[in-house]
Design a protein around this motif. Structure first.
Motif, mmCIF file in Angstrom:
data_model
loop_
_atom_site.group_PDB
_atom_site.id
_atom_site.type_symbol
_atom_site.label_atom_id
_atom_site.label_comp_id
_atom_site.label_asym_id
_atom_site.label_seq_id
_atom_site.Cartn_x
_atom_site.Cartn_y
_atom_site.Cartn_z
ATOM 1 N N PHE A 419 2.103 10.845 0.330
ATOM 2 C CA PHE A 419 1.443 9.700 1.160
ATOM 3 C C PHE A 419 2.316 9.570 2.550
ATOM 4 O O PHE A 419 3.375 9.715 2.508
ATOM 5 C CB PHE A 419 1.515 8.257 0.364
ATOM 6 C CG PHE A 419 0.794 8.150 -0.967
ATOM 7 C CD1 PHE A 419 -0.336 8.877 -1.220
ATOM 8 C CD2 PHE A 419 1.552 7.466 -1.861
ATOM 9 C CE1 PHE A 419 -0.940 8.864 -2.327
ATOM 10 C CE2 PHE A 419 0.426 7.345 -3.311
ATOM 11 C CZ PHE A 419 -0.657 8.153 -3.339
ATOM 12 N N ALA A 420 1.368 9.303 3.433
ATOM 13 C CA ALA A 420 2.063 9.563 4.993
ATOM 14 C C ALA A 420 1.949 7.915 5.415
ATOM 15 O O ALA A 420 2.720 7.487 6.541
ATOM 16 C CB ALA A 420 1.193 10.427 5.881
ATOM 17 N N GLN A 421 1.140 7.020 5.000
ATOM 18 C CA GLN A 421 1.142 5.876 5.185
ATOM 19 C C GLN A 421 1.089 4.605 4.165
ATOM 20 O O GLN A 421 0.932 4.977 3.081
ATOM 21 C CB GLN A 421 -0.393 5.377 5.877
ATOM 22 C CG GLN A 421 -0.379 6.170 7.302
ATOM 23 C CD GLN A 421 -1.923 6.016 7.834
ATOM 24 O OE1 GLN A 421 -2.654 7.067 8.101
ATOM 25 N NE2 GLN A 421 -2.485 4.821 8.002
ATOM 26 N N PRO A 422 1.801 3.477 4.389
ATOM 27 C CA PRO A 422 2.024 2.518 3.525
ATOM 28 C C PRO A 422 0.727 2.098 2.808
ATOM 29 O O PRO A 422 0.796 1.684 1.600
ATOM 30 C CB PRO A 422 2.691 1.260 4.250
ATOM 31 C CG PRO A 422 2.444 1.581 5.649
ATOM 32 C CD PRO A 422 2.217 2.829 5.800
ATOM 33 N N GLU A 423 -0.429 2.151 3.495
ATOM 34 C CA GLU A 423 -1.687 1.898 2.742
ATOM 35 C C GLU A 423 -1.885 2.573 1.578
ATOM 36 O O GLU A 423 -2.790 2.079 0.603
ATOM 37 C CB GLU A 423 -2.804 1.851 3.929
ATOM 38 C CG GLU A 423 -2.640 0.574 4.933
ATOM 39 C CD GLU A 423 -1.732 1.036 6.002
ATOM 40 O OE1 GLU A 423 -1.285 0.209 6.797
ATOM 41 O OE2 GLU A 423 -1.317 2.216 6.077
ATOM 42 N N GLU A 424 -1.861 3.831 1.611
ATOM 43 C CA GLU A 424 -1.939 4.682 0.573
ATOM 44 C C GLU A 424 -1.236 4.501 -0.606
ATOM 45 O O GLU A 424 -1.519 4.409 -1.683
ATOM 46 C CB GLU A 424 -1.583 6.262 1.224
ATOM 47 C CG GLU A 424 -2.508 6.909 2.072
ATOM 48 C CD GLU A 424 -1.760 8.092 2.670
ATOM 49 O OE1 GLU A 424 -2.361 9.107 1.992
ATOM 50 O OE2 GLU A 424 -1.125 8.325 3.530
ATOM 51 N N GLY A 425 -0.046 3.970 -0.359
ATOM 52 C CA GLY A 425 0.892 4.008 -1.632
ATOM 53 C C GLY A 425 0.400 2.488 -2.036
ATOM 54 O O GLY A 425 0.495 2.294 -3.434
ATOM 55 N N ALA A 426 0.072 1.433 -1.330
ATOM 56 C CA ALA A 426 -0.302 0.182 -1.825
ATOM 57 C C ALA A 426 -1.577 0.310 -2.543
ATOM 58 O O ALA A 426 -1.710 -0.098 -3.802
ATOM 59 C CB ALA A 426 -0.493 -0.472 -0.753
ATOM 60 N N LEU A 427 -2.527 1.132 -2.097
ATOM 61 C CA LEU A 427 -3.728 1.357 -2.905
ATOM 62 C C LEU A 427 -3.323 2.221 -4.230
ATOM 63 O O LEU A 427 -4.294 1.840 -5.291
ATOM 64 C CB LEU A 427 -4.720 2.143 -2.004
ATOM 65 C CG LEU A 427 -6.027 2.481 -2.654
ATOM 66 C CD1 LEU A 427 -6.893 1.177 -3.262
ATOM 67 C CD2 LEU A 427 -7.208 3.279 -1.815
ATOM 68 N N ARG A 458 -10.093 -5.280 -4.034
ATOM 69 C CA ARG A 458 -10.708 -5.400 -2.758
ATOM 70 C C ARG A 458 -9.725 -5.051 -1.445
ATOM 71 O O ARG A 458 -10.055 -4.502 -0.588
ATOM 72 C CB ARG A 458 -11.832 -6.582 -2.710
ATOM 73 C CG ARG A 458 -12.339 -6.496 -1.456
ATOM 74 C CD ARG A 458 -12.869 -8.050 -1.025
ATOM 75 N NE ARG A 458 -13.380 -7.854 0.325
ATOM 76 C CZ ARG A 458 -13.886 -8.971 0.824
ATOM 77 N NH1 ARG A 458 -13.741 -10.135 0.007
ATOM 78 N NH2 ARG A 458 -14.237 -9.134 2.014
ATOM 79 N N PRO A 459 -8.783 -6.026 -1.164
ATOM 80 C CA PRO A 459 -8.096 -6.077 -0.294
ATOM 81 C C PRO A 459 -7.318 -4.810 0.008
ATOM 82 O O PRO A 459 -7.295 -4.378 1.337
ATOM 83 C CB PRO A 459 -7.278 -7.372 -0.319
ATOM 84 C CG PRO A 459 -7.049 -7.614 -1.647
ATOM 85 C CD PRO A 459 -8.478 -7.210 -2.259
ATOM 86 N N PHE A 460 -6.938 -4.002 -0.965
ATOM 87 C CA PHE A 460 -6.314 -2.817 -0.603
ATOM 88 C C PHE A 460 -7.248 -1.656 -0.379
ATOM 89 O O PHE A 460 -7.015 -0.965 0.508
ATOM 90 C CB PHE A 460 -5.590 -2.341 -2.020
ATOM 91 C CG PHE A 460 -4.591 -3.480 -2.679
ATOM 92 C CD1 PHE A 460 -3.195 -3.396 -2.066
ATOM 93 C CD2 PHE A 460 -4.903 -4.322 -3.435
ATOM 94 C CE1 PHE A 460 -2.501 -4.244 -2.438
ATOM 95 C CE2 PHE A 460 -4.041 -5.646 -3.794
ATOM 96 C CZ PHE A 460 -2.670 -5.177 -3.303
ATOM 97 N N VAL A 461 -8.549 -1.747 -0.919
ATOM 98 C CA VAL A 461 -9.367 -0.783 -0.298
ATOM 99 C C VAL A 461 -9.805 -1.014 1.075
ATOM 100 O O VAL A 461 -10.249 0.031 1.844
ATOM 101 C CB VAL A 461 -10.707 -0.811 -1.461
ATOM 102 C CG1 VAL A 461 -11.654 -0.015 -0.889
ATOM 103 C CG2 VAL A 461 -10.174 -0.336 -2.813
ATOM 104 N N ASP A 466 -9.683 0.629 6.632
ATOM 105 C CA ASP A 466 -9.499 0.169 8.113
ATOM 106 C C ASP A 466 -8.391 1.120 8.790
ATOM 107 O O ASP A 466 -8.460 1.433 10.048
ATOM 108 C CB ASP A 466 -8.832 -1.137 8.119
ATOM 109 C CG ASP A 466 -10.110 -2.306 8.058
ATOM 110 O OD1 ASP A 466 -11.173 -1.839 7.927
ATOM 111 O OD2 ASP A 466 -9.892 -3.397 7.752
ATOM 112 N N ARG A 467 -7.254 1.585 8.085
ATOM 113 C CA ARG A 467 -6.099 2.151 8.862
ATOM 114 C C ARG A 467 -5.799 3.523 8.389
ATOM 115 O O ARG A 467 -4.835 4.372 9.098
ATOM 116 C CB ARG A 467 -5.037 1.238 8.269
ATOM 117 C CG ARG A 467 -4.911 -0.102 8.908
ATOM 118 C CD ARG A 467 -4.066 -1.033 8.461
ATOM 119 N NE ARG A 467 -3.989 -2.374 8.872
ATOM 120 C CZ ARG A 467 -3.134 -3.356 8.386
ATOM 121 N NH1 ARG A 467 -2.100 -2.894 8.077
ATOM 122 N NH2 ARG A 467 -3.396 -4.597 8.845
#
Length: 503
Positions: A419-427, A458-461, A466-467
């Motif tokens: 994972f290179a971005q925090p959004e990946e880890g969060a999802l 939903r918010p994580f997706v 988006d990012r």
């Protein structure tokens, strides 16, 4: 005006309204009522051009016959209207509609029709008296002389299969403590087909069997099942609710469906000579309206195996081109999906939601399926559901396209180390939490809870799309992100196949 002067009422609606009003008026004059019968009224209005309703009498000696015998004779054969007393019992009077205003006020017409009905009812009384000399049980062997279908054996063989299947379905139908009554009702359910009464009046099948069974001292639940096992015959027909009746009715219809599908005689287009769509709708209504937790696939398989015992030529290993039980069950389940969509269309249930749940492949419990469909419909009507559906389709389309381009599968677990971005880890973390919860809630039929767990994704997706750029230049990073998207598809797939949902 010239037609009316020549005793012709041109407008069919006018004839129909006049007949209904005049019969009701004549009946009321004698303190009787005219029960609503729109089908017969429509037919009679088409048979006369100058309607003249008249009232006639039924000989008192025939009033001891069952109501169904009297009304069937009058309605089906003679197109007479039965009349009732104030308490709803059949009156010894009937209405007929002449096609001419006779100079004697219709006296000769009434006398002639009374004479015709008297002869008809004399035949019916003969059959009624004669049939009851032979108990239904003694008539069962004669069913071996009646062919159910050239490739599906005799009615005697069908009765044996119905008995076997009805006993197997008894507990599910709520008749687990009265299996002996289920067995008895299944044994006798077709016996009246070899009576004189049903031979003369086929419309009375089942109904007359009930009267004969009661006269012979059979349990009322057995007698009712004999009459009700043909039901429901259509969308507006009353659906049986008594457990013994439900078990035999299910067995009869499922046996018919399994047999005709086994020999490849399936409905095509508008053609359905064996009434299989009606039989399937009957099974659906019996299950849904009685909220039976019946697994259809095992029931279809059991019905097929019963055929394989009585007619070994149906089994795959004994005849080229014969079907397997699994094939027949699968085709029947697809057929039921189409019938269920048609049945529910009028209630506003979306056909694509039914397809989405059926597409799971293992959902053959209609009560559970409809609960899942209901929860899914409520979820998709919410902002979370609508947006998650859009995200699912986006994720699914990306994964499908890249799998095709790469000739590879991306349905494995993603590697958190990539994972290179925090959004990946969060999802990923949310998918790890939600996926088992969704599966667990769905397994215990808490579909609303499963949808709630989906909504929290939903918010994580949204933030991920988006990012994060899925098709990154780094092949390993790209593949890892595609596996993450595949995880979205898998999580939602525990509830339904979202690819089948429109919009």
């Amino acid at each position: 005006a010239k037609l009316r002067a020549a005793y012709v009422v041109l407008d069919a609606n006018e004839r129909r309204t006049f007949i209904a009003n005049r019969v009701a008026e004549l009946a009321a004059a004698e303190g009787l009522t005219f029960p609503d019968d729109p089908a017969l009224l429509e037919e009679v209005a088409g048979l006369v051009e100058w309607p003249v309703p008249l009232i006639a009498s039924i000989d008192a000696v025939f009033m001891a016959l069952p109501r169904e015998v009297l009304t069937t004779t009058m309605r089906a054969n003679q197109k007479y209207f039965a009349l009732e007393t104030a308490d709803g019992t059949l009156a010894p009077r009937f209405a007929l509609v002449a096609n001419v205003a006779a100079p004697d006020g219709g006296a000769a017409i009434v006398a002639g029709n009374e004479r015709v009905l008297r002869a008809r009812l004399a035949d019916a009384r003969f059959f009624w008296d004669h049939d009851r000399k032979t108990p239904l049980e003694e008539r069962v062997p004669a069913l071996a002389n009646l062919v159910f279908h050239a490739k599906l054996g005799t009615l005697m063989e069908k009765v044996l299969r119905i008995k076997s299947l009805a006993v197997e379905l008894a507990t599910t139908a709520g008749a687990g403590e009265t299996i002996e009554l289920v067995n008895r009702a299944a044994t006798l359910c077709k016996a009246d087909l070899v009576t004189g009464m049903v031979g003369e009046f086929p419309e009375l099948q089942g109904k007359i069997g009930r009267y004969y069974a009661l006269a012979e001292g059979e349990d009322v639940r057995v007698a009712d099942a004999i009459a009700e096992h043909y039901a429901p015959l259509g969308p507006s027909d009353r659906c049986p609710t008594a457990p013994v009746s439900v078990a035999v009715a299910l067995a009869d219809k499922i046996d018919t469906l399994a047999g005709f599908f086994a020999i490849g005689e399936k409905p095509t287009g508008s053609k359905d000579p064996f009434g299989l769509r009606r039989a399937a709708l009957g099974v659906i209504r019996l299950i849904v309206e009685n909220r039976l937790r019946l697994r259809l696939t095992p029931a279809f398989t059991a019905a097929f195996e019963a055929y394989a015992k009585t007619l070994p030529e149906i089994a795959r290993d004994t005849a080229p081109g014969a079907r397997s039980g699994a094939e027949v069950a699968r085709e029947l389940l697809e057929f039921f999906a189409d019938r269920l969509k048609a049945h529910l269309r009028e209630t506003g249930v979306r056909h694509d939601l039914i397809s989405a749940v059926f597409a799971l492949g293992d959902e053959d419990d209609l009560v559970r399926l409809l609960a899942r469909v209901d929860a899914l419909g409520t979820f998709l009507a919410s902002p979370d559901g609508a947006n998650l559906l859009t995200a699912y389709k986006r994720a699914s389309n990306i994964v499908r396209r890249e799998e095709k381009n790469d000739a590879a599968r991306y349905d494995g677990e993603p590697d958190p180390a990539l994972f290179a971005q925090p959004e990946e880890g969060a999802l990923f973390t949310e998918l790890q939490r939600a996926t088992p919860e969704i599966a667990e809630r769905a397994a215990r039929e808490d579909f609303a809870g499963a949808m709630g767990a989906l909504a929290r994704l939903r918010p994580f997706v949204d933030v991920f799309f988006d990012r994060v750029t899925v098709n990154a230049d780094d092949p390993a990073l790209r593949a890892n992100r595609l596996r993450l998207l595949s995880g979205i598809r898998s999580a939602l797939g525990a509830v339904a196949d979202f690819s089948k949902i429109e919009g």
